[in-house]
Design a protein around this motif. Structure first.
Motif, PDB file in Angstrom:
ATOM      1  N   UNK A   1      -8.907  -2.415   2.478  1.00 41.93           N
ATOM      2  CA  UNK A   1      -7.452  -1.971   2.590  1.00 41.93           C
ATOM      3  C   UNK A   1      -6.318  -2.601   1.744  1.00 41.93           C
ATOM      4  N   UNK A   2      -6.381  -3.356   1.583  1.00 36.41           N
ATOM      5  CA  UNK A   2      -6.378  -4.183   0.143  1.00 36.41           C
ATOM      6  C   UNK A   2      -6.733  -3.017  -1.284  1.00 36.41           C
ATOM      7  N   UNK A   3      -7.132  -2.528  -2.110  1.00 29.20           N
ATOM      8  CA  UNK A   3      -8.187  -1.806  -2.591  1.00 29.20           C
ATOM      9  C   UNK A   3      -6.868  -0.118  -2.072  1.00 29.20           C
ATOM     10  N   UNK A   4      -7.020  -0.087  -1.020  1.00 30.61           N
ATOM     11  CA  UNK A   4      -5.828   0.961  -0.639  1.00 30.61           C
ATOM     12  C   UNK A   4      -5.070   1.777  -0.379  1.00 30.61           C
TER      13      UNK A   4
ATOM     14  N   UNK B   1       3.095   5.638  -4.052  1.00 31.01           N
ATOM     15  CA  UNK B   1       4.735   5.062  -3.597  1.00 31.01           C
ATOM     16  C   UNK B   1       4.377   3.153  -2.835  1.00 31.01           C
ATOM     17  N   UNK B   2       5.035   2.949  -2.206  1.00 30.89           N
ATOM     18  CA  UNK B   2       4.975   1.853  -1.646  1.00 30.89           C
ATOM     19  C   UNK B   2       4.648   2.335   0.263  1.00 30.89           C
ATOM     20  N   UNK B   3       3.626   1.569   0.665  1.00 30.63           N
ATOM     21  CA  UNK B   3       3.689   2.664   2.336  1.00 30.63           C
ATOM     22  C   UNK B   3       5.323   2.189   3.405  1.00 30.63           C
ATOM     23  N   UNK B   4       5.211   3.676   3.328  1.00 30.85           N
ATOM     24  CA  UNK B   4       6.289   2.758   4.255  1.00 30.85           C
ATOM     25  C   UNK B   4       5.799   3.974   6.415  1.00 30.85           C
TER      26      UNK B   4
ATOM     27  N   UNK C   1      -0.169  -9.835  -5.448  1.00 34.13           N
ATOM     28  CA  UNK C   1      -0.192  -9.683  -3.872  1.00 34.13           C
ATOM     29  C   UNK C   1       0.370  -8.858  -3.220  1.00 34.13           C
ATOM     30  N   UNK C   2      -0.197  -8.281  -1.039  1.00 34.87           N
ATOM     31  CA  UNK C   2       0.882  -7.344  -0.502  1.00 34.87           C
ATOM     32  C   UNK C   2       1.901  -8.222   0.091  1.00 34.87           C
ATOM     33  N   UNK C   3       3.343  -7.649   0.280  1.00 36.47           N
ATOM     34  CA  UNK C   3       3.987  -8.039   1.253  1.00 36.47           C
ATOM     35  C   UNK C   3       4.274  -7.054   1.853  1.00 36.47           C
ATOM     36  N   UNK C   4       4.739  -7.522   2.948  1.00 36.11           N
ATOM     37  CA  UNK C   4       4.987  -5.752   4.114  1.00 36.11           C
ATOM     38  C   UNK C   4       6.373  -6.536   4.616  1.00 36.11           C
ATOM     39  N   UNK C   5       7.354  -5.565   5.465  1.00 36.44           N
ATOM     40  CA  UNK C   5       8.587  -6.093   5.657  1.00 36.44           C
ATOM     41  C   UNK C   5       8.531  -5.360   7.540  1.00 36.44           C
ATOM     42  N   UNK C   6       8.201  -5.764   8.359  1.00 37.15           N
ATOM     43  CA  UNK C   6       8.055  -5.342   9.324  1.00 37.15           C
ATOM     44  C   UNK C   6       9.620  -5.049  10.396  1.00 37.15           C
ATOM     45  N   UNK C   7       9.285  -4.537  11.398  1.00 35.45           N
ATOM     46  CA  UNK C   7      10.018  -4.498  12.439  1.00 35.45           C
ATOM     47  C   UNK C   7       9.685  -4.323  13.916  1.00 35.45           C
ATOM     48  N   UNK C   8       9.364  -5.214  14.898  1.00 36.64           N
ATOM     49  CA  UNK C   8       8.546  -5.361  15.531  1.00 36.64           C
ATOM     50  C   UNK C   8       9.378  -5.709  17.049  1.00 36.64           C
TER      51      UNK C   8
ATOM     52  N   UNK D   1       7.606  -0.440   9.441  1.00 38.17           N
ATOM     53  CA  UNK D   1       6.635  -1.057   8.685  1.00 38.17           C
ATOM     54  C   UNK D   1       7.032  -0.451   7.100  1.00 38.17           C
ATOM     55  N   UNK D   2       7.036  -1.457   5.811  1.00 36.04           N
ATOM     56  CA  UNK D   2       7.996  -1.044   4.438  1.00 36.04           C
ATOM     57  C   UNK D   2       7.069  -2.244   3.691  1.00 36.04           C
ATOM     58  N   UNK D   3       6.598  -1.651   2.932  1.00 34.47           N
ATOM     59  CA  UNK D   3       5.355  -2.622   1.145  1.00 34.47           C
ATOM     60  C   UNK D   3       6.901  -2.803   0.878  1.00 34.47           C
TER      61      UNK D   3
END
Length: 146
Positions: free
Chosen positions: A62-65, A71-74, A131-138, A122-124
């Motif tokens: 997952x980290x490598x992907x 671009x940052x994941x959205x 490090x990885x960080x994500x902002x979630x709206x759940x 979710x937005x990276x």
């Protein structure tokens, strides 16, 4: 009932390992809901008979992907309106599920029954380190009030 303290429950559960669906573990837990103060999360003590599958390999994939993306994941609407989660979004779904579990625990009372309904967005978050960080709206569903 514990006088002037709250209500304690003893639970015996069978848990399914999310990473190894054919594997189950026995779990026992004690949950104490405090009297009169809904701002305090329940106290939870638990024991597992056995160990969960090691997730290092899946975590590394997952980290490598994520690091390989240009671009940052959205992403939005996980699962989709038919309840489907694409294989590449499974780790994002699991992270949101764990985070929602913490929110549910912190806000639960004996009269609530929350569950994760959907990751609306979710937005990276771009970082200068590795490090990885994500902002979630759940979106949580509260079953009791519907």
């Amino acid at each position: 009932d514990i006088s002037d303290v709250g209500r304690k429950y003893h639970l015996d559960l069978v848990l399914e390992d999310v990473l190894d669906k054919d594997r189950t573990l026995n779990c026992s837990a004690e949950v104490l809901y405090h009297l009169g103060n809904t701002n305090i999360a329940p106290d939870v003590q638990f024991t597992l008979e056995g160990e969960l599958k090691n997730s290092d390999e899946a975590d590394t994939r997952f980290y490598n992907w994520i690091k390989s993306l240009e671009n940052e994941l959205v992403a939005e609407n996980i699962p989709d309106s038919h309840g489907n989660v694409s294989p590449e979004m499974e780790p994002i779904w699991l992270l949101g599920w764990v985070a929602s579990g913490y929110v549910i625990w912190q806000n639960s009372t004996e009269d609530t029954k929350f569950q994760l309904a959907q990751i609306k967005r979710v937005k990276q978050v771009k970082r200068s380190d590795d490090s990885l960080e994500f902002d979630y709206m759940i979106l949580l569903h509260e079953m009791v009030s519907q």
